[in-house]
Motif scaffolding. Structure first.
Motif, mmCIF file in Angstrom:
data_model
loop_
_atom_site.group_PDB
_atom_site.id
_atom_site.type_symbol
_atom_site.label_atom_id
_atom_site.label_comp_id
_atom_site.label_asym_id
_atom_site.label_seq_id
_atom_site.Cartn_x
_atom_site.Cartn_y
_atom_site.Cartn_z
ATOM 1 N N THR A 1 45.182 -1.116 58.061
ATOM 2 C CA THR A 1 44.998 -2.550 57.807
ATOM 3 C C THR A 1 43.914 -2.758 56.766
ATOM 4 N N TYR A 2 42.946 -1.806 56.730
ATOM 5 C CA TYR A 2 41.812 -1.939 55.822
ATOM 6 C C TYR A 2 41.798 -0.864 54.734
ATOM 7 N N SER A 3 42.315 0.304 55.023
ATOM 8 C CA SER A 3 42.289 1.381 54.029
ATOM 9 C C SER A 3 43.459 1.232 53.062
ATOM 10 N N GLN B 1 43.896 -0.584 50.588
ATOM 11 C CA GLN B 1 44.245 -1.978 50.264
ATOM 12 C C GLN B 1 43.449 -2.391 49.017
ATOM 13 N N VAL C 1 40.764 -5.062 49.405
ATOM 14 C CA VAL C 1 39.757 -4.875 50.450
ATOM 15 C C VAL C 1 38.669 -3.939 49.932
ATOM 16 N N VAL D 1 35.231 -1.719 50.866
ATOM 17 C CA VAL D 1 34.460 -1.065 51.924
ATOM 18 C C VAL D 1 33.091 -0.696 51.356
ATOM 19 N N ILE E 1 33.306 -4.384 55.833
ATOM 20 C CA ILE E 1 34.643 -4.425 55.227
ATOM 21 C C ILE E 1 34.922 -5.873 54.843
ATOM 22 N N GLU F 1 37.209 -8.804 52.293
ATOM 23 C CA GLU F 1 38.323 -9.204 51.427
ATOM 24 C C GLU F 1 37.831 -10.400 50.621
ATOM 25 N N LEU G 1 35.593 -8.970 56.993
ATOM 26 C CA LEU G 1 36.624 -8.730 58.007
ATOM 27 C C LEU G 1 36.045 -7.992 59.219
ATOM 28 N N ARG G 2 35.276 -6.925 58.967
ATOM 29 C CA ARG G 2 34.654 -6.148 60.043
ATOM 30 C C ARG G 2 33.327 -5.614 59.541
#
Length: 750
Positions: free
Chosen positions: A687-689, A691, A694, A696, A734, A736, A741-742
């Motif tokens: 969902t996060y990698s 992308q 997104v 990090v 993380i 966007e 997001l996290r």
């Protein structure tokens, strides 16, 4: 169950190699204003006001993978003031940003930048792509920043009181007189604080008010330029009815003197007197009179008086005409230079409007006995003139002398020929050649223009390329066809004289038109564009050009391998005939868009609709190279890699979409980076990698950033990462865009 791509893409590649035009492409985003890093500012500019003292601006540019070629250059371009890129201006060019997806361009405003609709774009050179166009911005270069000075008609004299009085119904022009190249700027004119519609360096007004002007550098830049001018107050007053009193006489003999007087005197006004529009008596306070003497040379004319003063408008009277009582004209009928051929005579004559004239002719200053008529026949060289005396009228006898006629024997003649009408080589389709001048040279080497009196006396023969032209025996020769192109000269004969002129080239346009056409106008990989003409090139000399540069091609048709403007030039009858232009442009891969990113992640059992746009037709393929849809939309429910082949004209573009089921595990907070192959890397859910949208970011215990990566590939920590202790704590975030997001912690155990 997950499936892997293990076949099919090779077949697609084979199709491309067989001639299908394909393209995958980088995404060039529109440039946006950025803060100036040299000023320590964090606020992007919203309008640009450049000058000699400050002219450094930045824009931010972002783009997306795949990577461009190592030889690529990114070019920042500026539109015109209306946002058009018909002739873009290059502001900056960089070649060292081919692996940076987010960087700054630096630029200076061109010195002629003035307007509110400028836009930016970025162009890459390898591959050739153009970004989305930016928003419009107000941008001005302030190269004039001093107070403007205005005066009447821009004459440089500012009224001492700052006031100009104008008569009712009249106008006055106010203009800047201290601005170099004044027409290069835009102005804002004001009347008593109200902005007017005039935008030029001058304004013509007929209303009362306090007028001033400033440079128009836009709403955001004008105030900082400090160009507000001096003010001039215009007052509209009723005219005084200025006139010249009726003089005692208007027709003067040589012993007469009259005084002209203005009808409004004794008020301290200033008077200026004019004759035939020129000042004959400068401005003087209470200078309300002017004396005119009949004995003064050239006293005849139209007289006016101009009056100005406090509380009245500048006003000029109607004209009073003063004439000479003995005024009459003597006109020479023959040219002032006359050539006398041996054993011939010439007639000289004058005409006059005197009522009772008498005549006396002179040769070399001596009266000729018996030559007392308006006409005389001469057979000798010399300088001749006649005196004409008016014996009637109210004044005593008045005598006038005619112009002098010089009569000479010729020693030689020179004749020049020229184009009678406007002529441009290889442009004009017709032309007339004519005798432009005939000059005689006398025994003393003096040259005399005798064109008017001898042009019709010579006999002529025209020659082309030194060959006699049949029937061409007049003073003028008309040429109307390109087949007559050549070098022309003229032989002229009079009595015993023969004159040969210099040569005159004639190269007429044949009037032919050459049209070229192409079987396409958009260039992309695998597409062959042929440019050709229906014009018969057999036996002709011709050249192909690209962007006005000659191509090393000698065939009747060519294959376009570059973008640009193509032309054909054919040489015929000594002139090039230039065809129309065929414009070949590069295919814009960005026209095909997907409404999702290229990596889709969703729970198993669900589906996702992907919509494509911008092409003429579409073909979707799965991993087995099966054509699963020809619609612009497709619903994807299974994992795998899908390829879209979109066609636009003769060109094709490919887009790849990867579908993965969403990982069900949570973000780990412990990594055992001991090299045993298990849990050595921080692997986060898909969902996060991987992308592209997104980011990090990972920080160490001291808050120092150790990783900042879009499209994170589950590849941290790397083997080269140094650890200060065995168990080390890190923090992650993380995001966007600007949305988090996290976030949390990671413990790395060595």
């Amino acid at each position: 169950m997950k499936t892997k791509m293990n076949q099919g893409l090779g077949a697609l590649l084979l199709l491309w190699l067989l001639g299908l035009a394909t393209a995958t492409g980088q995404t060039l985003n529109k440039p946006t204003p950025a803060a100036n890093p040299n000023l320590g500012s964090t606020t992007p500019w919203t309008s640009a006001c450049g000058s000699e003292n400050f002219n450094e601006y930045y824009v931010e540019f972002t783009w997306g993978p795949p990577l461009v070629a190592s030889t690529n250059e990114f070019i920042l371009e500026l539109s015109n003031a209306n946002g058009s890129f018909a002739n873009p201006i290059e502001l900056d060019r960089v070649s060292d940003k081919n692996t940076e997806f987010d960087f700054l361009f630096s630029f200076n405003l061109p010195t002629d930048t003035r307007g509110d609709g400028y836009k930016f774009r970025v162009r890459s050179t390898n591959p050739e792509k153009i970004s989305e166009v930016s928003d419009a911005f107000s941008m001005y270069y302030i190269d004039y920043n001093s107070p403007i000075l205005i005066s009447k008609d821009g004459n440089g004299t500012i009224p001492p009181s700052g006031t100009i009085d104008v008569c009712t119904g009249a106008q006055v022009t106010l203009a800047a007189h201290n601005v170099p190249n004044a027409d290069n700027y835009i102005y804002s004119w004001y009347r008593s604080g109200t902005k007017l519609s005039s935008t030029g360096p001058s304004i013509t007004v007929s209303e009362s008010g306090l007028y001033f002007v400033e440079m128009d550098y836009g709403a955001n830049c004008s105030g900082s330029a400090n160009t507000i001018s001096n003010s001039i107050e215009v007052n509209i007053n009723a005219p005084q009815g200025i006139a010249i009193n009726t003089p005692t006489k208007t027709t003067l003999c040589s012993d007469d003197t009259i005084t002209l007087q203005a009808n409004n005197t004794g008020n301290g006004y200033t008077y200026t007197w004019y004759k035939d529009g020129s000042i004959v008596q400068p401005a003087a306070v209470e200078g309300a009179t002017l004396s005119v003497s009949g004995s003064a040379a050239g006293f005849e004319g139209d007289y006016q008086v101009e009056v100005e003063g406090d509380g009245i408008c500048l006003e000029r009277s109607a004209a009073v005409t003063i004439q000479s009582a003995g005024s009459f004209a003597v006109n020479l009928d023959n040219p002032t230079n006359v050539i006398l051929l041996p054993s011939t005579t010439e007639t000289l004559s004058v005409t006059t409007d005197a009522s009772t004239p008498t005549y006396q002719w002179y040769k070399n200053g001596t009266a000729i006995s018996g030559a007392t008529n308006a006409t005389i026949t001469v057979s000798e060289v010399g300088d001749y003139h006649v005196t004409v005396t008016e014996t009637g009228g109210s004044c005593t006898s008045v005598t006038k002398t005619s112009e002098t006629t010089t009569v000479v024997f010729p020693q030689d003649f020179a004749i020049t020929i020229d184009y009678l009408n406007t002529y441009e080589a290889c442009i004009s389709t017709s032309v007339e050649l004519t005798v432009a001048s005939i000059t005689a040279t006398d025994a003393n080497g003096n040259q005399i223009d005798v064109t008017d009196n001898l042009k019709n006396e010579f006999t002529y023969q025209w020659k082309k390329d030194n060959t006699t032209v049949d029937g061409a025996s007049g003073a003028t020769l008309s040429l109307v066809d390109a087949s007559e192109n050549g070098t022309y000269s003229l032989t002229a004969t009079l009595d015993t004289f023969t004159v040969n002129t210099i040569e005159l080239p004639v190269v007429l346009n044949s009037g032919e038109n050459i049209a070229i056409s192409s079987d396409g106008n958009v260039l992309c990989d695998g597409v062959i564009i042929t440019i050709s003409t229906d014009y018969d090139l057999t036996g002709k000399t011709y050249e192909w050009y690209l962007n006005n540069t000659k191509l090393d091609i000698t065939t009747a048709s060519i294959t376009a391998t570059e973008v640009g403007n193509y032309q054909l030039r054919v040489n015929t009858n000594g002139c090039p005939i230039i065809s129309n232009e065929v414009v070949i442009t590069a295919f814009d891969e960005s026209i095909v868009q997907l409404d999702t990113n290229s990596n889709l992640v969703f729970p198993e059992g669900e589906s996702k609709v992907v919509n494509a746009s911008g092409a003429d037709s579409y073909a979707w393929f799965d991993e087995a190279n099966n054509n699963i849809s020809t619609s612009s939309s497709i619903t994807l429910s299974e994992e795998g890699t899908y390829v879209l082949i979109a066609s636009s004209g003769n060109c094709q573009i490919s887009r790849t979409v990867t579908v993965s089921y969403r990982d069900n595990f949570d973000i780990p907070n412990v990594v055992t980076a001991n090299g045993d192959g298990a849990n050595d890397l921080w692997v986060i859910p898909n969902t996060y990698s991987r992308q592209a949208n997104v980011t990090v970011t990972i920080y160490n215990e001291n808050g120092e950033e150790v990783l900042n990566q879009r499209d994170y590939q589950n590849n941290w920590p790397s083997s080269s990462l140094q650890f200060s202790k065995k168990n080390q704590l890190f923090y992650y975030k993380i995001q966007e865009g600007n949305k988090t997001l996290r976030q949390g912690t990671i413990t790395v155990i060595r």
